[in-house]
Design a protein around this motif. Structure first.
Motif, PDB file in Angstrom:
ATOM      1  N   UNK A  43      12.460  66.746  29.187  1.00 42.66           N
ATOM      2  CA  UNK A  43      12.623  67.502  30.425  1.00 42.66           C
ATOM      3  C   UNK A  43      13.708  66.830  31.257  1.00 42.66           C
ATOM      4  N   UNK A  44      14.762  67.564  31.569  1.00 41.98           N
ATOM      5  CA  UNK A  44      15.878  66.984  32.313  1.00 41.98           C
ATOM      6  C   UNK A  44      16.527  68.028  33.213  1.00 41.98           C
ATOM      7  N   UNK A  45      16.953  67.576  34.389  1.00 43.00           N
ATOM      8  CA  UNK A  45      17.686  68.454  35.308  1.00 43.00           C
ATOM      9  C   UNK A  45      19.186  68.377  35.066  1.00 43.00           C
ATOM     10  N   UNK A  46      19.592  67.400  34.252  1.00 41.90           N
ATOM     11  CA  UNK A  46      21.011  67.173  33.971  1.00 41.90           C
ATOM     12  C   UNK A  46      21.254  67.436  32.490  1.00 41.90           C
ATOM     13  N   UNK A  47      22.254  68.240  32.131  1.00 37.70           N
ATOM     14  CA  UNK A  47      22.526  68.490  30.703  1.00 37.70           C
ATOM     15  C   UNK A  47      22.816  67.189  29.961  1.00 37.70           C
ATOM     16  N   UNK A  48      22.161  67.019  28.823  1.00 34.80           N
ATOM     17  CA  UNK A  48      22.296  65.799  28.038  1.00 34.80           C
ATOM     18  C   UNK A  48      22.564  66.116  26.568  1.00 34.80           C
ATOM     19  N   UNK A  49      23.315  65.241  25.922  1.00 34.99           N
ATOM     20  CA  UNK A  49      23.391  65.228  24.469  1.00 34.99           C
ATOM     21  C   UNK A  49      22.344  64.241  23.972  1.00 34.99           C
ATOM     22  N   UNK A  50      21.783  64.535  22.822  1.00 33.68           N
ATOM     23  CA  UNK A  50      20.798  63.592  22.299  1.00 33.68           C
ATOM     24  C   UNK A  50      20.864  63.517  20.781  1.00 33.68           C
ATOM     25  N   UNK A  51      20.588  62.326  20.272  1.00 33.17           N
ATOM     26  CA  UNK A  51      20.424  62.085  18.842  1.00 33.17           C
ATOM     27  C   UNK A  51      19.059  61.443  18.668  1.00 33.17           C
ATOM     28  N   UNK A  52      18.214  62.091  17.897  1.00 39.76           N
ATOM     29  CA  UNK A  52      16.833  61.653  17.745  1.00 39.76           C
ATOM     30  C   UNK A  52      16.514  61.482  16.264  1.00 39.76           C
ATOM     31  N   UNK A  53      15.818  60.410  15.937  1.00 41.84           N
ATOM     32  CA  UNK A  53      15.336  60.236  14.568  1.00 41.84           C
ATOM     33  C   UNK A  53      13.864  59.850  14.605  1.00 41.84           C
ATOM     34  N   UNK A 106      20.651  59.070  24.263  1.00 39.23           N
ATOM     35  CA  UNK A 106      20.997  60.124  25.207  1.00 39.23           C
ATOM     36  C   UNK A 106      22.315  59.791  25.891  1.00 39.23           C
ATOM     37  N   UNK A 107      23.106  60.808  26.151  1.00 38.60           N
ATOM     38  CA  UNK A 107      24.365  60.615  26.879  1.00 38.60           C
ATOM     39  C   UNK A 107      24.651  61.865  27.695  1.00 38.60           C
ATOM     40  N   UNK A 108      25.422  61.685  28.748  1.00 37.52           N
ATOM     41  CA  UNK A 108      25.794  62.816  29.598  1.00 37.52           C
ATOM     42  C   UNK A 108      26.850  63.665  28.910  1.00 37.52           C
ATOM     43  N   UNK A 109      26.804  64.947  29.181  1.00 33.27           N
ATOM     44  CA  UNK A 109      27.764  65.863  28.588  1.00 33.27           C
ATOM     45  C   UNK A 109      29.099  65.808  29.317  1.00 33.27           C
ATOM     46  N   UNK A 110      29.044  65.731  30.638  1.00 30.39           N
ATOM     47  CA  UNK A 110      30.282  65.732  31.427  1.00 30.39           C
ATOM     48  C   UNK A 110      30.569  64.357  32.007  1.00 30.39           C
ATOM     49  N   UNK A 111      31.849  64.040  32.186  1.00 27.30           N
ATOM     50  CA  UNK A 111      32.246  62.778  32.802  1.00 27.30           C
ATOM     51  C   UNK A 111      31.795  62.710  34.258  1.00 27.30           C
ATOM     52  N   UNK A 116      28.339  60.009  38.278  1.00 26.42           N
ATOM     53  CA  UNK A 116      27.394  60.160  39.384  1.00 26.42           C
ATOM     54  C   UNK A 116      26.055  59.508  39.075  1.00 26.42           C
ATOM     55  N   UNK A 117      25.571  59.715  37.849  1.00 26.54           N
ATOM     56  CA  UNK A 117      24.182  59.374  37.558  1.00 26.54           C
ATOM     57  C   UNK A 117      23.985  58.092  36.770  1.00 26.54           C
ATOM     58  N   UNK A 118      25.041  57.510  36.171  1.00 27.51           N
ATOM     59  CA  UNK A 118      24.835  56.230  35.517  1.00 27.51           C
ATOM     60  C   UNK A 118      25.464  56.140  34.154  1.00 27.51           C
ATOM     61  N   UNK A 119      24.902  55.305  33.292  1.00 25.16           N
ATOM     62  CA  UNK A 119      25.469  55.024  31.984  1.00 25.16           C
ATOM     63  C   UNK A 119      24.499  55.405  30.878  1.00 25.16           C
ATOM     64  N   UNK A 120      25.025  55.563  29.700  1.00 27.68           N
ATOM     65  CA  UNK A 120      24.217  55.887  28.528  1.00 27.68           C
ATOM     66  C   UNK A 120      23.265  54.746  28.197  1.00 27.68           C
ATOM     67  N   UNK A 121      22.073  55.110  27.792  1.00 29.29           N
ATOM     68  CA  UNK A 121      21.084  54.113  27.414  1.00 29.29           C
ATOM     69  C   UNK A 121      20.579  54.385  26.005  1.00 29.29           C
ATOM     70  N   UNK A 122      20.342  53.294  25.257  1.00 32.37           N
ATOM     71  CA  UNK A 122      19.673  53.407  23.971  1.00 32.37           C
ATOM     72  C   UNK A 122      18.219  53.032  24.204  1.00 32.37           C
ATOM     73  N   UNK A 123      17.284  53.978  23.953  1.00 36.96           N
ATOM     74  CA  UNK A 123      15.905  53.742  24.351  1.00 36.96           C
ATOM     75  C   UNK A 123      14.950  53.971  23.195  1.00 36.96           C
ATOM     76  N   UNK A 124      13.782  53.341  23.328  1.00 36.50           N
ATOM     77  CA  UNK A 124      12.664  53.598  22.438  1.00 36.50           C
ATOM     78  C   UNK A 124      11.408  53.290  23.222  1.00 36.50           C
ATOM     79  N   UNK A 125      10.319  53.933  22.865  1.00 36.46           N
ATOM     80  CA  UNK A 125       9.046  53.680  23.503  1.00 36.46           C
ATOM     81  C   UNK A 125       8.734  52.187  23.476  1.00 36.46           C
ATOM     82  N   UNK A 126       8.676  51.552  24.674  1.00 34.94           N
ATOM     83  CA  UNK A 126       8.522  50.108  24.739  1.00 34.94           C
ATOM     84  C   UNK A 126       7.204  49.632  24.141  1.00 34.94           C
TER      85      UNK A 126
END
Length: 234
Positions: A43-53, A106-111, A116-126
Motif C-alpha cells: 500500500x503506497x501513496x507514491x508510485x513505486x517500482x518493485x522487485x520481489x522474490x 523498492x525505488x521511486x519512479x520519478x526523480x 522529495x521523499x528520500x532514497x531507495x532502500x533494500x529491505x526484508x522483514x527484520x
C-alpha cells in the motif's frame, strides 16, 4: 502462518503485509492434496517500482519465484500456487526444516519523488532475518585481519555460485577448515556482504562511493549477481 506487516523503511506512506496460506483442495483416506498461496500486499501513496522474490528452501533444495512490477495505491504481488504438495514431497522429503525468505527492492519512479521523499532502500522483514541469522550454529567464518564474522554456508551459497561450487569440493582448504582469510577487502565490506546474505538493509554503506565500488568488486569476484545488481543501481 499469521500475516506479517510493516512499513517500507525510507519511503513515506508505504506499508507491506506478507501472507502465506495453506489451501486444502482435496483429501483421501491416507493422503491429502494442498498448495501454498503467498503474496506481498503493498500500500503506497507514491508510485513505486518493485522487485520481489519469494523463496522456500532447505539446506539442499529451494523453490524461488521473482516478480517485477509497479505499485500505486494497493496491490498484491505473488502467486496462488507458490508451492504444491508434490513439490514438498519431491524436493524436501529428506529435510527437517524449511525457511521462507522474502527480498524486496523498492525505488521511486520519478526523480522528483526521489528528491522529495528520500532514497531507495533494500529491505526484508527484520524479524525473519533475525530468526534466520540466529538459527543453529553457523558453519563458515570469514577472517579479516584480527576480526572475523560467521555465516551459514547455506545462505552464502544461495547468493554466490563461486562459494556454492567451493563447498561441493573437498579439495579446497576453505571447505575443509570452514574458514576463509580475506586479505583484499576490509572487514566492513565483508560484514556488509554477510548482512546482505541474511536480507538486511545495507543502503547506509552504499552511500559512500568507495564502499560501493568495493562491494561491486567483491560481488564480481564471487559471482554474487543479486549483490552486484543492488550495488550498480545505487
Amino acid at each position: 502462518m499469521r500475516p506479517q506487516s510493516g512499513i517500507i523503511v525510507g519511503i513515506e506512506h508505504a506499508e507491506w503485509t506478507l501472507k502465506l496460506i495453506k489451501h486444502l483442495i482435496g483429501s483421501r483416506r491416507y493422503t491429502e492434496s494442498y498448495y501454498f498461496e503467498i503474496e506481498l500486499e503493498i500500500k503506497t501513496k507514491i508510485p513505486l517500482k518493485c522487485e520481489v522474490s519469494f523463496e522456500i528452501a532447505s539446506e539442499n533444495e529451494f523453490v524461488i519465484q521473482q516478480f517485477h512490477d509497479t505499485v500505486h495505491g494497493s496491490k498484491s504481488i505473488g502467486t496462488l500456487e507458490f508451492l504444491k504438495r508434490d513439490d514438498v514431497i519431491n524436493k524436501f522429503a529428506n529435510d527437517d526444516k524449511l525457511f521462507l525468505r522474502l527480498k524486496a527492492q523498492f525505488s521511486y519512479i520519478s526523480k522528483e519523488d526521489q528528491s522529495i521523499h528520500g532514497t531507495t532502500k533494500f529491505i526484508q522483514n527484520n524479524e525473519w532475518s533475525k530468526r534466520l541469522q540466529n538459527h543453529g550454529e553457523k558453519n563458515f567464518k570469514f577472517i579479516v585481519g584480527d576480526e572475523f564474522i560467521e555465516i551459514h554456508k547455506f545462505f552464502l551459497t544461495l547468493e554466490s555460485s563461486v562459494f556454492a561450487a567451493m563447498f561441493e569440493n573437498n579439495d579446497f582448504k576453505e571447505t575443509q577448515t570452514g574458514e576463509m582469510v580475506i586479505k583484499d577487502f576490509k572487514f566492513e565490506i565483508v560484514k556488509a556482504v554477510v548482512d546482505f546474505c541474511y536480507g538486511k538493509d545495507i543502503s547506509k554503506i552504499l552511500k559512500f562511493a568507495e564502499n560501493a565500488v568495493e562491494l561491486l568488486m567483491f560481488a564480481d569476484k564471487y559471482n554474487m549477481k543479486n549483490l552486484k545488481n543492488i550495488t550498480v543501481r545505487n
